[in-house]
Design an enzyme around this catalytic site. Structure first.
Site, PDB file in Angstrom:
ATOM      1  N   GLY A  27       0.819  -1.205   0.000  1.00 15.03           N
ATOM      2  CA  GLY A  27       0.000   0.000   0.000  1.00 15.03           C
ATOM      3  C   GLY A  27       0.847   1.246   0.000  1.00 15.03           C
ATOM      4  N   SER A  28       0.235   2.345  -0.356  1.00 13.95           N
ATOM      5  CA  SER A  28       0.931   3.629  -0.322  1.00 13.95           C
ATOM      6  C   SER A  28      -0.071   4.709   0.023  1.00 13.95           C
ATOM      7  CB  SER A  28       1.594   3.937  -1.669  1.00 13.95           C
ATOM      8  OG  SER A  28       0.625   3.996  -2.690  1.00 13.95           O
ATOM      9  N   ASP A 140      -9.379   8.330  14.191  1.00 11.90           N
ATOM     10  CA  ASP A 140      -9.460   8.037  12.752  1.00 11.90           C
ATOM     11  C   ASP A 140     -10.075   6.663  12.508  1.00 11.90           C
ATOM     12  OD1 ASP A 140      -9.222   8.707  10.118  1.00 11.90           O
ATOM     13  OD2 ASP A 140      -7.109   8.176   9.934  1.00 11.90           O
TER      14      ASP A 140
END
Length: 847
Positions: A27-28, A140
């Site tokens: 992932g990025s 979050d």
């Protein structure tokens, strides 16, 4: 000078690769990449997030949070293994969760079942209850931050250290986070003060809706609009949309979690006593079943909402149309022979143009700059590497959401009632500049960079001040120049382009055309919207010219922005679509099945959202006209769509690379809607929408813009047609901040925002033609007007004819002039015959 980063004892300074071997990137994000890694000593898998730190980052906060997160040890929280600082990169090593995030999962599986949602909510609340007793909050919670292990355990990720790092590094990023899971007290923190851990409970309620509906409430709204609505006192908590699909217990759980008043919102421990998360049968088996659905989709019924509008009746064979390539002189028409004898200036680039140049929007080291209307100067475009970022334009004095603060007279005002806007507009110094010092607001629009129309057709023709001395221009050899694979440009002279035939014998009925340059191959494409779908033509392969179908639905409008194609296409009804051009072209190159059965042929709900290359824009069903504009004062880009009973306004959101909803206005529009263009007004956040042109109210006002005020909360539009004579307008476009081109019957007029002619002793502000104009293209210092059997160019400087083509044997039609002028011709005696296609080619600025 910033002091070097000094890691605390909790952050190891040695090379992390001595302990961890990176296996693959999984992932990025905005601030770094995430890798699957293996501990070289134990063989245990780990997730490693690698973040590049820069001087100025608040590393003390990161150290503090790393120390705190080490204390968090709970079965529902991702375990922390350690951190490393090496070569200004921070490695954060955490527990690896092989199942992935719930967001990734539901993109493949569709909505979770109610039992699966209950299990996830229970495990999430258990993790939050632990954090809250430790005096911490997550801040979050959302589907993307709730992970599953291979065994079905639920783990909370991206809290504590990740949250602090994000907040720290965000200071150097122009990035707005997603507010859709945010509690109202967080959205209104500047107005009402602080918040506590109960904001996490609100996020659990939003996440429950997300897992059942595949997105949180208001997800189609622009983030700033969503924040604004949530911070208002009359904001109502969202609910599950489908009342019958879900149980009353689930509805009640969401209602309690989304208690607007945080003082009345239950704690995590209290919410864990709710029947929804306390029901029997909530075990890891539910999550394992979900993971199996991801791994073995053939064993499960595919998810579909049965949207008949998505089903494609077309054959699955890729549609290719080949040019007949009649190139001999005997087969050429009279107009084609004359095309070779005429040369044209490049099209004028509008200051309000939204699209980026050459597909290079992702290359921040390059800016594009050309100077129009400079006698004796090179008219082409130069590309230069900039050493210093240009200064940001001054922030306009506007309210973020001015509806509530506008005075009554402003709410109902339109362009025709505005005072003299020229006096209020900020004075912008207009001069030729070295590419390294071009202001951003001017760089993105060529007109603002030099002696544009606003300078040529100026009310003050006698210059009162001497322009500052120009810096020495660097040799062009100093700068790299991207290569574009298409028709070769001619030498950069003022009149250096001609119409070139690019396709013979096209059987399609074309409605519109635009152009695009692939950022990787640098091939230039013409993209056509036709009755049979969207087609592309590669200008680098004209020796074997073929048009390839990209999308199979009827299309009437196209626009390219940041490698995204926006289209107005028809299913059951017309609707706005967004197409990922790079991914669509990549898919077309794949051999085998993928090249023939394309993703756009599947219903939207069957294809996993993660892989959807074409998506519908919500709330745009029934859209029949569109326009796009860039506000040169703020840089914001807007898309406006005309619906059957109103207008929808969207704004381009750079981090998500898409247009997102700002407002929807319900009211009747004129019919027929001959004019639909946005006009940018100084000190107004949103553009005005011009829906008609009427005769001016006095001798000095040649036209009056009938507009809709998108900035007002109540009185949106004027009494269109009341007491004024409606004019049959053909074309309206804003060239510069206070310069509008209006085409009426046989006349082209250059006016200001009050509808008054832009007077000048040296240049004509009104041009007349001896035929009824069907369409126009504004060139560098002239206008090219098209009629049924040809075209005529007239100069603003001399009011003389500069070019003319007349061929009674052919019927001409302008298909598009967005960066590349595309023209079609058919035989007069047989209008249903196949057409020939031409582009105005030869200028570097065409590419």
């Amino acid at each position: 000078m910033e002091a070097p980063l000094r890691p605390a004892a909790d952050i190891l300074r040695r090379n992390p690769q001595h302990d961890y071997e990176l296996v693959q990137r999984v992932g990025s994000g905005t601030y770094g990449d995430v890798y699957k890694a293996r501990n070289v000593h134990t063989g245990e898998l780990a997730a490693v997030k690698i973040i590049k730190l820069e001087p100025g980052d608040d590393f003390s906060l990161i150290q503090q949070e790393i120390f705190m997160v080490k204390e968090c040890k709970h079965c529902n929280i991702v375990a922390y293994f350690g951190s490393y600082l090496s070569r200004e990169k921070l490695w954060i090593c955490m527990e690896y969760c092989g199942g992935g995030s719930l967001q990734d999962i539901y993109h493949v599986t569709g909505p979770l079942s109610e039992m699966q949602i209950a299990y996830v909510c229970r495990e999430t609340l258990q993790g939050l209850a632990y954090l809250h007793t430790k005096g911490k909050m997550h801040r979050d919670i959302k589907g993307a931050n709730i992970l599953l292990t291979d065994h079905g355990d639920v783990k909370l990720a991206d809290f504590g250290v990740a949250a602090k790092i994000t907040a720290t590094i965000a200071k150097r990023k122009s990035f707005i986070g997603t507010p859709y899971w945010m509690a109202p007290e967080v959205a209104a923190v500047e107005k009402n003060g602080g918040y506590n851990q109960l904001c996490d409970i609100w996020a659990v309620g939003i996440t429950a809706i997300e897992l059942g509906e595949l997105q949180p409430p208001m997800f189609d709204l622009h983030p700033m609009r969503a924040l604004f609505l949530m911070s208002k006192s009359n904001f109502q908590p969202p609910k599950l949309k489908d009342k019958t699909k879900w149980s009353s217990t689930f509805h009640n759980f969401v209602k309690i979690a989304l208690t607007k008043n945080p003082k009345k919102r239950p704690t995590a421990e209290r919410l864990l006593t709710h029947t929804f998360v306390g029901q029997p049968g909530l075990s890891r088996a539910l999550a394992v079943e979900l993971l199996d659905k991801v791994s073995n989709p053939d064993n499960h019924a595919p998810y579909s909402e049965g949207d008949e509008d998505d089903l494609e009746p077309h054959a699955i064979i890729r549609h290719t149309i080949r040019s007949t390539n009649r190139n001999s002189r005997a087969e050429r028409t009279a107009s084609e022979i004359n095309f070779d004898k005429l040369q044209f200036e490049p099209p004028l680039r509008k200051e309000t143009e939204a699209r980026d140049e050459m597909g290079l929007s992702s290359e921040p080291n390059f800016i594009l700059h050309w100077n129009p209307f400079v006698d004796g100067a090179n008219t082409g475009r130069s590309t230069s590497k900039r050493a210093i970022p240009p200064p940001l334009p001054p922030k306009p004095r506007v309210n973020t959401y001015p509806e509530d603060s506008l005075p009554d007279e402003e709410k109902s005002s339109t362009i025709k009632r505005c005072p003299d806007l020229e006096a209020r507009a900020p004075q912008v110094l207009r001069r030729q500049s070295s590419p390294s010092c071009v202001p951003v607001a001017e760089t993105s629009s060529s007109i603002g960079n030099g002696d544009g129309i606003s300078k040529l057709i100026s009310e003050n023709t006698e210059g009162s001040a001497q322009a500052p001395q120009l810096p020495r221009k660097k040799d062009k050899r100093d700068f790299p120049k991207p290569t574009i694979n298409g028709l070769p440009p001619t030498p950069k002279v003022l009149m250096g382009a001609c119409f070139s035939k690019v396709f013979d014998g096209c059987p399609l009925k074309i409605n519109c055309a635009t152009s695009w340059i692939h950022p990787d191959t640098k091939d230039q494409y013409i993209i056509f919207g036709t009755e049979d779908g969207i087609y592309t033509l590669n200008l680098n392969e004209l020796h074997e010219a073929t048009m390839e179908q990209l999308f199979p639905r009827k299309c009437t409008w196209l626009y390219v922005i940041n490698n995204t194609l926006m289209s107005l296409s028809e299913g059951k009804t017309f609707q706005l679509y967004s197409h990922n051009l790079i991914a669509l072209f990549e898919q077309a190159k794949k051999p085998g099945l993928a090249a023939h059965i394309q993703t756009h042929r599947f219903p939207d709900r069957i294809l996993p959202r993660k892989f959807a290359l074409t998506t519908k824009i919500p709330d745009t069903k029934g859209c029949h006209k569109c326009c796009i504009v860039r506000n040169p004062y703020t840089g914001h880009k807007y898309l406006c769509g005309a619906l059957q009973s109103g207008i929808v306004l969207l704004q381009w959101y750079e981090p998500m690379q898409k247009f997102m909803l700002i407002k929807h206005f319900d009211f009747p529009l004129p019919s027929p809607l001959n004019v639909f263009e946005m006009l940018v007004i100084p000190e107004q956040e949103y553009p005005m929408v011009c829906v008609a042109i009427s005769k001016g109210s006095d001798s000095s006002q040649v036209v009056q813009f009938e507009t809709i005020n998108l900035n007002s909360a109540s009185s949106w539009f004027t009494e269109i047609g009341a007491g004024s004579q409606q004019l049959d307008s053909i074309h309206v476009t804003q060239l510069e901040r206070d310069t509008v081109l209006v085409c009426l019957d046989k006349f082209v007029k250059i006016v200001n925002l009050q509808g008054k002619l832009k007077s000048s002793k040296k240049l004509a502000s009104e041009l007349s033609f001896d035929f009824r104009i069907e369409s126009v293209v504004c060139l560098q210092d002239s206008v090219l007007a098209f009629w049924k059997h040809g075209m005529q160019g007239k100069s603003f400087k001399s009011d003389e004819v500069t070019q003319e083509i007349s061929d009674e044997t052919r019927v001409f039609r302008l298909l598009g002039s967005d960066r590349v002028v595309v023209l079609e011709s058919r035989p007069t005696e047989n209008p249903a015959a196949h057409s020939n296609l031409y582009i105005l080619a030869g200028h570097e600025n065409s590419y």
